[in-house]
Design an enzyme around this catalytic site. Structure first.
Site, mmCIF file in Angstrom:
data_model
loop_
_atom_site.group_PDB
_atom_site.id
_atom_site.type_symbol
_atom_site.label_atom_id
_atom_site.label_comp_id
_atom_site.label_asym_id
_atom_site.label_seq_id
_atom_site.Cartn_x
_atom_site.Cartn_y
_atom_site.Cartn_z
ATOM 1 N N THR A 21 0.666 -8.496 -2.242
ATOM 2 C CA THR A 21 -0.462 -8.114 -2.982
ATOM 3 C C THR A 21 -1.289 -6.903 -2.824
ATOM 4 O O THR A 21 -2.187 -7.600 -3.872
ATOM 5 C CB THR A 21 -1.544 -9.615 -2.499
ATOM 6 O OG1 THR A 21 -2.245 -9.374 -1.173
ATOM 7 C CG2 THR A 21 -0.609 -10.779 -2.052
ATOM 8 N N SER A 47 1.069 -1.312 -0.337
ATOM 9 C CA SER A 47 -0.356 -0.145 0.119
ATOM 10 C C SER A 47 0.593 1.493 -0.180
ATOM 11 O O SER A 47 0.015 2.412 -0.273
ATOM 12 C CB SER A 47 -0.697 0.051 1.142
ATOM 13 O OG SER A 47 -1.701 -1.178 1.168
HETATM 14 N N1 LIG Z 1 -0.754 -10.219 1.213
HETATM 15 C C1 LIG Z 1 -0.227 -9.307 0.914
HETATM 16 O O1 LIG Z 1 0.884 -9.074 0.774
HETATM 17 C C2 LIG Z 1 -1.030 -7.733 1.503
HETATM 18 C C3 LIG Z 1 0.016 -5.771 1.902
HETATM 19 N N2 LIG Z 1 -0.971 -5.683 3.351
HETATM 20 C C4 LIG Z 1 0.529 -6.078 1.300
HETATM 21 O O2 LIG Z 1 0.256 -5.499 0.672
HETATM 22 O O3 LIG Z 1 1.795 -5.712 1.332
#
Ligand SMILES: NC(=O)C[C@H](N)C(=O)O
Length: 649
Positions: free
Chosen positions: A174, A144
């Site tokens: 993700t 993020s």
């Molecule tokens: N599953 C994840 O990797 C989510 C995490 N908040 C990110 O995007 O870094």
């Protein structure tokens, strides 16, 4: 441990290593230890003056660079929740036998050769060793927090390391993974190697997690297949990066590619859907275009949106917008106030792409509510994901040397397989092929899968035969039959390998134009470039180099010995072709002496003069291209080093 005769016996890095006997050398300098990696052994065995005492290993190594940017995969629990954990990833992986074979690493001196951040997977089913080096970013980021600068940094790191690795894996959170994968797909121009972005929903350190499977799957694909795309690997599926989107916050099956079937599936076997793999039909070299325009945005239509909101959003400095419309690209045709705002912006030169809010499907002009957007100057975004459309805008708008009109044309064109627009009608029907029909008939086969299996088994050798004969018409006919001319035969030899051996410039050009990979390796680990060098096809070497072909690190490391041997036997043609292929003429051989030293030692002034001429020719082209000295430029340094080396002339 020097031999009693005028042979030199070199110790390998460990006693368990095979030993080399360097025979009939021109020089009898003291014995020295040389690093002896399995693939280096193969190179050495091709050198006439060296006898490999132990048989050459039957497997080859592939190198993968892993760029760890952060994300859940490497997170641990902190006071305020999950956060990335620095300097823990490599240490932890080293303890997991399915991620690292310590015995092999010790026996082959892996760490001394590649550095401490390098690990090696156990031998794969295909007899490949995947050696991977982890480059950890500081700080590690939750995705993020990613910005366009982070995308540019990843792109530049790939560019910097492009020639040293066979493939790249990007560990990433993700949440914004689909944006990064989309952006990288545009930034990486003329990509010839695989880049796989992956991560996980649960940290790899937890007992039940998806990180291990995702990372391992990505490494195995990156180390074994030449898929010249930016991909996203998740939950046993390899997607085209710019076609994927995050669809689930709580499932391991977190990504989807609604408008394109996966490029590969990793079940019992890894199956690549080669028909879907995108191939840029270009003969240009790989490069990264890190500039991105940040004056872009996503605007989602909703019933009741006010003209004031739209106007505010489209204000300068906004230059490009993805308008997420209803259904197949519709907007209210009874809202003149909205349409006027859109029209005013496009008249001002803002590029507005019309993309659907729906997960699957394409925009079309079948409704009156869709055609009003065309009239307002919007460009149809076909079946692009909003992530792909946004990053494409950002990439295209950053191009400085093209007009607005050219930028619009680029936006409408399929650049990296992100949209289906150009592909309509391109699929060929297998059943139409008389050749396949005849074979199927005689074998009483009718089902599509069997027909495809026959086609895929038969056409690579046929294409190789056509390449050998220089028969472009036959290649064209095979292509029209739906065959992929980039695939290898049972030995992994592609038509490009064969054409490179034959020195058939036209066929090489034709195949490169179809997107044939210069990085394809046959079962012996040979590329079209090493084939063209072996068969002394100068023009083909030049063409392949123009397309970005290069020697591997091991080949470059061993080039010194080969060059010395060529200098000793006064093989001017050989010296020239190795130089054209990118070998460093100053590279010392096994005894620390470079080719020019060998030529001087044997008193062959013709060879010395020839080497000087080669270097000065290189100097002219190298310095002709650069205004200022760049200390990181290998070619410039090669020339400078040479000039600084006393030649005795
Ligand atoms: N599953 C994840 O990797 C989510 C995490 N908040 C990110 O995007 O870094």
């Amino acid at each position: 441990m020097a031999d009693s005769s005028n042979h030199i016996t070199c110790l390998s890095r460990a006693l368990s290593q095979p030993t080399l006997k360097l025979a009939e050398c021109n020089d009898v300098s003291p014995a020295r230890t040389i690093p002896l990696h399995p693939c280096r052994r193969r190179m050495l065995s091709s050198c006439t003056s060296i006898e490999v005492i132990e048989p050459v290993t039957s497997y080859i190594e592939a190198r993968v660079l892993v760029i760890n940017t952060g994300g859940t995969i490497g997170m641990t629990l902190h006071d305020n929740g999950l956060a990335p954990q620095a300097n823990a990833f490599v240490k932890n992986l080293r303890k997991l036998p399915f991620f690292h074979d310590e015995k092999y690493a010790q026996e082959t001196g892996l760490f001394e050769y590649y550095g401490d951040e390098t690990l090696v997977l156990p031998l794969s089913k295909n007899n490949k060793r995947i050696v991977y080096t982890i480059l950890e970013y500081d700080p590690l980021l939750d995705s993020s927090n990613m910005t366009t600068e982070d995308w540019a940094k990843i792109g530049k790191d790939i560019e910097k390391n492009y020639e040293s690795y066979d493939g790249f894996v990007i560990l990433h959170g993700t949440d914004t993974m689909a944006y990064t994968a989309s952006a990288l797909s545009f930034m990486c121009e003329h990509l010839g190697k695989v880049i796989i972005v992956t991560g996980s929903q649960v940290p790899i350190y937890e007992m039940r997690n998806d990180g291990r499977d995702n990372f391992l799957g990505a490494l195995l694909i990156a180390g074994q297949f030449v898929i010249p795309e930016v991909c996203l690997y998740f939950y046993n599926k390899l997607y085209r990066g710019n076609r994927s989107t995050k669809v689930d916050t709580g499932s391991f099956n977190a990504f989807a590619s609604p408008n394109l079937t996966p490029l590969a599936t990793a079940e019992v076997d890894i199956t690549i859907n080669w028909d879907t793999v995108w191939r840029a039909n270009t003969t240009a070299k790989f490069q990264v275009s890190p500039e991105l325009n940040r004056n872009v945005g996503l605007l989602r239509l909703f019933p009741g949106i006010t003209a004031a909101t739209v106007r505010a959003f489209l204000q300068p400095p906004m230059e490009g917008v993805v308008l997420e419309t209803y259904g197949s690209g519709n907007a209210p045709d009874n809202r003149k106030d909205l349409l006027d705002e859109l029209k005013e912006a496009t008249d001002r030169g803002v590029i507005i792409m019309n993309c659907t809010q729906c997960l699957r499907g394409t925009v079309s002009a079948s409704y009156a509510t869709g055609t009003v957007l065309l009239d307002a100057g919007l460009l149809p975004g076909s079946d692009m994901t909003p992530e792909a459309a946004l990053s494409k805008l950002s990439y295209v708008l950053a191009k400085k040397d093209i007009s607005l009109d050219a930028k619009k044309k680029m936006m409408a064109r399929n650049l990296r397989g992100e949209m289906s627009a150009d592909l309509a009608g391109a699929k060929l029907c297998l059943r139409d092929s008389r050749f396949i029909q005849a074979i199927a008939k005689s074998l009483s086969i009718s089902c599509k899968e069997e027909l495809e299996a026959i086609r895929d088994a038969l056409t690579p050798p046929l294409a190789c035969a056509a390449a050998k004969n220089g028969d472009i018409e036959a290649l064209e006919a095979l292509k029209e039959m739906g065959s992929n001319l980039c695939l290898g035969d049972y030995d992994g030899r592609t038509p490009l390998h064969v054409a490179a051996c034959e020195g058939n410039h036209k066929v090489v050009e034709y195949l490169l134009g179809l997107g044939a990979s210069v990085y394809a390796k046959d079962r012996y680990g040979d590329t079209p470039l090493s084939n063209a060098v072996r068969f002394r096809n100068k023009e083909v070497v030049k063409l392949l180099r123009k397309t970005g072909a290069h020697f591997s690190k091991d080949e470059l490391d061993e080039a010194g010995t080969e060059l010395c041997s060529l200098a000793a036997s006064a093989d001017l043609d050989g010296l020239e072709i190795w130089s054209l292929a990118g070998a460093d003429l100053n590279k010392p051989g096994y005894d620390g002496q470079a080719a020019i030293g060998v030529a001087q030692a044997v008193g062959n002034q013709k060879v010395v003069a020839f080497l000087v001429q080669l270097l000065s020719k290189k100097a002219k082209t190298v310095f002709g291209q650069f205004n200022e000295y760049d200390e990181d430029d290998e070619e410039e340094n090669e020339v400078i080093k040479f000039i600084a080396t006393p030649t005795g002339l």
